[in-house]
Design a protein around this motif. Structure first.
Motif, PDB file in Angstrom:
ATOM      1  N   LEU A  40      -4.830  -6.486   9.844  1.00 40.46           N
ATOM      2  CA  LEU A  40      -4.541  -6.132   8.277  1.00 40.46           C
ATOM      3  C   LEU A  40      -4.996  -4.752   8.106  1.00 40.46           C
ATOM      4  O   LEU A  40      -4.144  -3.915   7.358  1.00 40.46           O
ATOM      5  CB  LEU A  40      -4.900  -7.272   7.270  1.00 40.46           C
ATOM      6  N   LEU A  41      -6.120  -4.190   8.526  1.00 43.17           N
ATOM      7  CA  LEU A  41      -6.424  -2.943   8.223  1.00 43.17           C
ATOM      8  C   LEU A  41      -5.424  -1.899   8.927  1.00 43.17           C
ATOM      9  O   LEU A  41      -5.230  -0.871   8.370  1.00 43.17           O
ATOM     10  CB  LEU A  41      -7.710  -2.477   8.647  1.00 43.17           C
ATOM     11  N   PHE A  42      -4.987  -2.153  10.171  1.00 40.96           N
ATOM     12  CA  PHE A  42      -3.896  -1.521  10.548  1.00 40.96           C
ATOM     13  C   PHE A  42      -2.857  -1.213   9.887  1.00 40.96           C
ATOM     14  O   PHE A  42      -2.182  -0.285   9.806  1.00 40.96           O
ATOM     15  CB  PHE A  42      -3.633  -2.287  12.230  1.00 40.96           C
ATOM     16  N   GLU A  43      -2.440  -2.422   9.252  1.00 43.73           N
ATOM     17  CA  GLU A  43      -0.985  -2.405   8.387  1.00 43.73           C
ATOM     18  C   GLU A  43      -1.371  -1.451   7.112  1.00 43.73           C
ATOM     19  O   GLU A  43      -0.644  -0.634   6.807  1.00 43.73           O
ATOM     20  CB  GLU A  43      -1.050  -3.860   7.698  1.00 43.73           C
ATOM     21  N   VAL A  44      -2.699  -1.668   6.616  1.00 39.36           N
ATOM     22  CA  VAL A  44      -2.960  -0.610   5.486  1.00 39.36           C
ATOM     23  C   VAL A  44      -2.976   0.784   5.587  1.00 39.36           C
ATOM     24  O   VAL A  44      -2.404   1.562   5.089  1.00 39.36           O
ATOM     25  CB  VAL A  44      -4.485  -1.146   4.920  1.00 39.36           C
ATOM     26  N   ILE A  45      -3.578   1.156   6.914  1.00 33.44           N
ATOM     27  CA  ILE A  45      -3.910   2.421   7.266  1.00 33.44           C
ATOM     28  C   ILE A  45      -2.180   3.163   7.563  1.00 33.44           C
ATOM     29  O   ILE A  45      -1.955   4.225   7.091  1.00 33.44           O
ATOM     30  CB  ILE A  45      -4.753   2.680   8.420  1.00 33.44           C
ATOM     31  N   ASN A  46      -1.333   2.357   8.095  1.00 35.76           N
ATOM     32  CA  ASN A  46      -0.192   2.685   8.454  1.00 35.76           C
ATOM     33  C   ASN A  46       0.699   2.943   7.186  1.00 35.76           C
ATOM     34  O   ASN A  46       1.432   3.789   7.109  1.00 35.76           O
ATOM     35  CB  ASN A  46       0.471   2.080   9.481  1.00 35.76           C
ATOM     36  N   GLY A  47       0.575   2.065   6.440  1.00 37.73           N
ATOM     37  CA  GLY A  47       1.135   2.005   4.771  1.00 37.73           C
ATOM     38  C   GLY A  47       0.693   3.286   4.219  1.00 37.73           C
ATOM     39  O   GLY A  47       1.531   3.927   3.486  1.00 37.73           O
ATOM     40  N   LEU A  48      -0.540   3.564   4.142  1.00 38.39           N
ATOM     41  CA  LEU A  48      -0.936   5.129   3.489  1.00 38.39           C
ATOM     42  C   LEU A  48      -0.435   6.438   4.233  1.00 38.39           C
ATOM     43  O   LEU A  48       0.070   6.992   3.505  1.00 38.39           O
ATOM     44  CB  LEU A  48      -2.450   5.105   3.632  1.00 38.39           C
ATOM     45  N   VAL A  63       0.855  -1.353   0.026  1.00 35.10           N
ATOM     46  CA  VAL A  63       0.139   0.050  -0.091  1.00 35.10           C
ATOM     47  C   VAL A  63       0.721   1.170  -0.062  1.00 35.10           C
ATOM     48  O   VAL A  63       0.536   2.231  -0.474  1.00 35.10           O
ATOM     49  CB  VAL A  63      -0.929  -0.092   1.278  1.00 35.10           C
ATOM     50  N   ARG A  64       2.093   1.056   0.581  1.00 36.04           N
ATOM     51  CA  ARG A  64       3.012   2.490   0.625  1.00 36.04           C
ATOM     52  C   ARG A  64       3.512   2.735  -0.812  1.00 36.04           C
ATOM     53  O   ARG A  64       3.730   3.912  -0.873  1.00 36.04           O
ATOM     54  CB  ARG A  64       4.286   1.984   1.701  1.00 36.04           C
ATOM     55  N   LYS A  65       3.536   1.471  -1.614  1.00 37.31           N
ATOM     56  CA  LYS A  65       4.071   1.862  -2.848  1.00 37.31           C
ATOM     57  C   LYS A  65       3.031   1.724  -3.989  1.00 37.31           C
ATOM     58  O   LYS A  65       3.506   2.065  -5.197  1.00 37.31           O
ATOM     59  CB  LYS A  65       5.114   0.919  -3.240  1.00 37.31           C
ATOM     60  N   ALA A  66       1.683   1.476  -3.704  1.00 40.56           N
ATOM     61  CA  ALA A  66       0.732   1.175  -4.817  1.00 40.56           C
ATOM     62  C   ALA A  66       0.594   2.352  -5.679  1.00 40.56           C
ATOM     63  O   ALA A  66       0.609   3.462  -5.238  1.00 40.56           O
ATOM     64  CB  ALA A  66      -0.307   0.623  -4.318  1.00 40.56           C
ATOM     65  N   ASP A  67       0.018   2.231  -7.164  1.00 44.47           N
ATOM     66  CA  ASP A  67      -0.244   3.484  -7.588  1.00 44.47           C
ATOM     67  C   ASP A  67      -1.941   3.412  -7.198  1.00 44.47           C
ATOM     68  O   ASP A  67      -2.544   2.785  -7.765  1.00 44.47           O
ATOM     69  CB  ASP A  67      -0.093   3.114  -8.863  1.00 44.47           C
ATOM     70  N   LEU A  68      -2.157   4.539  -6.380  1.00 48.11           N
ATOM     71  CA  LEU A  68      -3.493   4.395  -5.786  1.00 48.11           C
ATOM     72  C   LEU A  68      -4.500   5.209  -6.889  1.00 48.11           C
ATOM     73  O   LEU A  68      -5.755   5.300  -6.664  1.00 48.11           O
ATOM     74  CB  LEU A  68      -3.282   5.087  -4.560  1.00 48.11           C
ATOM     75  N   SER A  69      -3.752   5.848  -8.066  1.00 46.22           N
ATOM     76  CA  SER A  69      -4.921   6.578  -8.920  1.00 46.22           C
ATOM     77  C   SER A  69      -5.562   5.283  -9.618  1.00 46.22           C
ATOM     78  O   SER A  69      -6.539   5.672 -10.357  1.00 46.22           O
ATOM     79  CB  SER A  69      -4.127   7.226  -9.899  1.00 46.22           C
ATOM     80  N   GLN A  70      -5.176   4.012  -9.877  1.00 43.65           N
ATOM     81  CA  GLN A  70      -5.772   2.969 -10.087  1.00 43.65           C
ATOM     82  C   GLN A  70      -6.769   2.351  -9.075  1.00 43.65           C
ATOM     83  O   GLN A  70      -7.294   1.373  -9.603  1.00 43.65           O
ATOM     84  CB  GLN A  70      -4.853   1.932 -10.707  1.00 43.65           C
ATOM     85  N   CYS A  71      -7.013   2.917  -8.327  1.00 44.32           N
ATOM     86  CA  CYS A  71      -7.761   2.187  -7.391  1.00 44.32           C
ATOM     87  C   CYS A  71      -8.808   3.097  -6.404  1.00 44.32           C
ATOM     88  O   CYS A  71      -8.643   4.181  -5.910  1.00 44.32           O
ATOM     89  CB  CYS A  71      -6.591   1.658  -6.202  1.00 44.32           C
ATOM     90  N   ASP A  72     -10.186   2.727  -6.687  1.00 44.90           N
ATOM     91  CA  ASP A  72     -11.156   3.464  -5.996  1.00 44.90           C
ATOM     92  C   ASP A  72     -11.403   3.117  -4.581  1.00 44.90           C
ATOM     93  O   ASP A  72     -12.028   3.767  -3.687  1.00 44.90           O
ATOM     94  CB  ASP A  72     -12.461   3.342  -6.799  1.00 44.90           C
TER      95      ASP A  72
END
Ligand code: ADP
Ligand code: MG
Length: 424
Positions: free
Chosen positions: A80-88, A61-70
């Motif tokens: 796992l959500l804790f990981e995602v939020i901190n990655g963002l 999530v830290r590196k993802a191209d978020l423009s491709q993701c709604d």
């Protein structure tokens, strides 16, 4: 029958992250068995990512191209959500990245956010597959609301973002000790509670907090406040688009309420930060860049407690729990008044001296949110904006969103509505 179809211009693209080891190790099977068909029928295109190790999702999530993701959806427990939020929040473009709508599909053993989100939708309680269906249905509908995050500082100067809870003492011990019972599912917390009750201990520490200033209650019929009337904050997942498919019946037969977007319970509390201390310390990264959002309510961990804060007299605790969602687990309705974006940290603590039966009674009453009505003199509940906890006991556990963090002094402050989440 019962479905209203609307034109599709650009479909929403959803990234779904699955932790195959969460819960009873069946998250992937639960996804293919219960959610996949629903998404296909609703014409929601998605990419499935199966995590391979801890922090895989965070790095991705830290590196993802978020423009491709709604939307970013996780099918796991809260970890796992804790990981995602901190990655963002670790991204340079965190301010934009954290606007990505987050969704949760309960696949873990600790599904507190899923239970909370389901609760906010005013549905009758649901567990297991029924809860999963409810969350899958919300994802298909694609309504988005705001969610508070809490910024947490640890002694090593590490800073984390949390969407659920900060716990010390009894609750943190149960969180971590019960992980070995993950295969039994959500009942692991009850088992952990019973085991911990047998070895109940007291934790020494200092607790202080910045209380929420409650608006003075006006006599009936007196002047109205000058605040604008509360309006629902829901947006559609692809906000510029008509919805793809809005079935007007819930797959959950028990929920007879209407799943519309005009619930009045998603109002953003726009309290400006009261009692803000004046000297602001920008968060500095190792490269010297200023990293927002600033924690304007927090002094340094080595600085004294500001005068506007309340220092708790007791220093012997059984538990301290700061929670910012309604549910701590599927069957623990811990903060009955909490909303996703109420701008409040709901702080509970239990002081030493409580008997084992009384503590058990509190946890049993919590299933229906009745613990505050137990009349237990050891249970204290405060609404706060920030807090500091300094454990004195040399050993113990602190958890953030159910994940163990470094043990030691910790402080936290709320950031109202910082994240977006898929709601009902
Ligand atoms: P549960 O509710 O069952 O505990 P979580 O979502 O909280 O499920 O996940 C438990 C832990 O597993 C978290 O710390 C998470 O970061 C970690 N994790 C995520 N993906 C994997 C994986 N593929 N293998 C091992 N651990 C993982
Ligand atoms: Mg977990």
């Amino acid at each position: 029958e019962g479905a209203v179809y609307a034109e599709v211009r650009r479909p929403c693209r959803v990234m779904i992250l699955v932790n195959p080891h969460s819960g009873r190790g069946q998250a992937l099977q639960l996804f293919t068995g219960h959610v996949q068909g629903m998404l296909t029928e609703a014409a929601v295109p998605y990419t499935l990512v199966i995590t391979e190790h801890q922090n895989h999702a965070r790095e991705l999530v830290r590196k993802a191209d978020l423009s491709q993701c709604d939307a970013l959806v996780i099918m796991s427990g809260d970890g796992l959500l804790f990981e995602v939020i901190n990655g963002l929040m670790e991204r340079e473009d965190w301010q934009e990245a954290i606007q990505t709508p987050l969704g949760i599909l309960p696949g873990g053993s600790g599904n507190a956010l899923a239970a909370s989100v389901h609760h906010y939708s005013q549905s009758p309680p649901a567990w297991n597959e029924e809860l999963l269906l409810s969350c899958g249905f919300m994802l298909c509908k694609g309504l988005v609301g705001s969610m508070d995050l809490v910024s947490i500082h640890l002694a090593s100067r590490q800073r984390l973002f949390s969407f659920l809870s900060l716990a010390w003492g009894f609750v943190a011990d149960v969180d971590i000790e019960s992980e070995k019972y993950r295969h039994v599912g959500a009942i692991r917390f009850l088992m952990g509670t019973l085991v911990r009750l047998a070895s109940l201990r007291v934790y020494q520490g200092r607790l202080a907090y910045l209380p929420v200033k409650e608006a003075p209650t006006l006599p009936i019929g007196s002047i109205k406040s000058n605040q604008p009337p509360s309006t629902p904050q829901h947006q559609s997942l692809c906000s510029s688009l008509p919805c793809r498919l809005i079935p007007n019946t819930s797959p959950n037969q028990n929920s007879r309420h209407n799943h519309n977007s005009t619930n009045s319970n998603h109002n953003t509390l726009t309290n400006s930060s009261n009692n803000a201390i004046t000297t602001k310390r920008p968060e500095t990264q190792s490269d010297g860049k200023t990293r927002a959002p600033e924690d304007s309510l927090l002094p340094g961990l080595d600085q004294p407690i500001p005068d506007s804060w309340t220092v708790v007299k007791e220093e012997d605790f059984v538990l301290v729990l700061a929670i910012y969602q309604s549910h701590l687990a599927e069957d623990l309705w811990t903060a009955p008044g909490a909303m996703a974006d109420d701008g409040v940290i709901h702080l509970f603590y239990v002081t030493a001296g409580i008997s084992r039966p009384a503590l058990l009674r509190l946890f049993l009453a919590m299933e229906k949110g009745g613990h505050l009505a137990c009349g237990c003199p050891h249970l204290v509940y405060e609404k706060v904006k920030a807090l500091r906890l300094e454990p004195v006991s040399p050993q113990g556990m602190i958890t953030v969103d159910g994940e163990m963090v470094e043990y030691g002094p910790v402080q936290a402050q709320i950031h109202p509505g910082l994240a977006k989440f898929i709601c009902g």
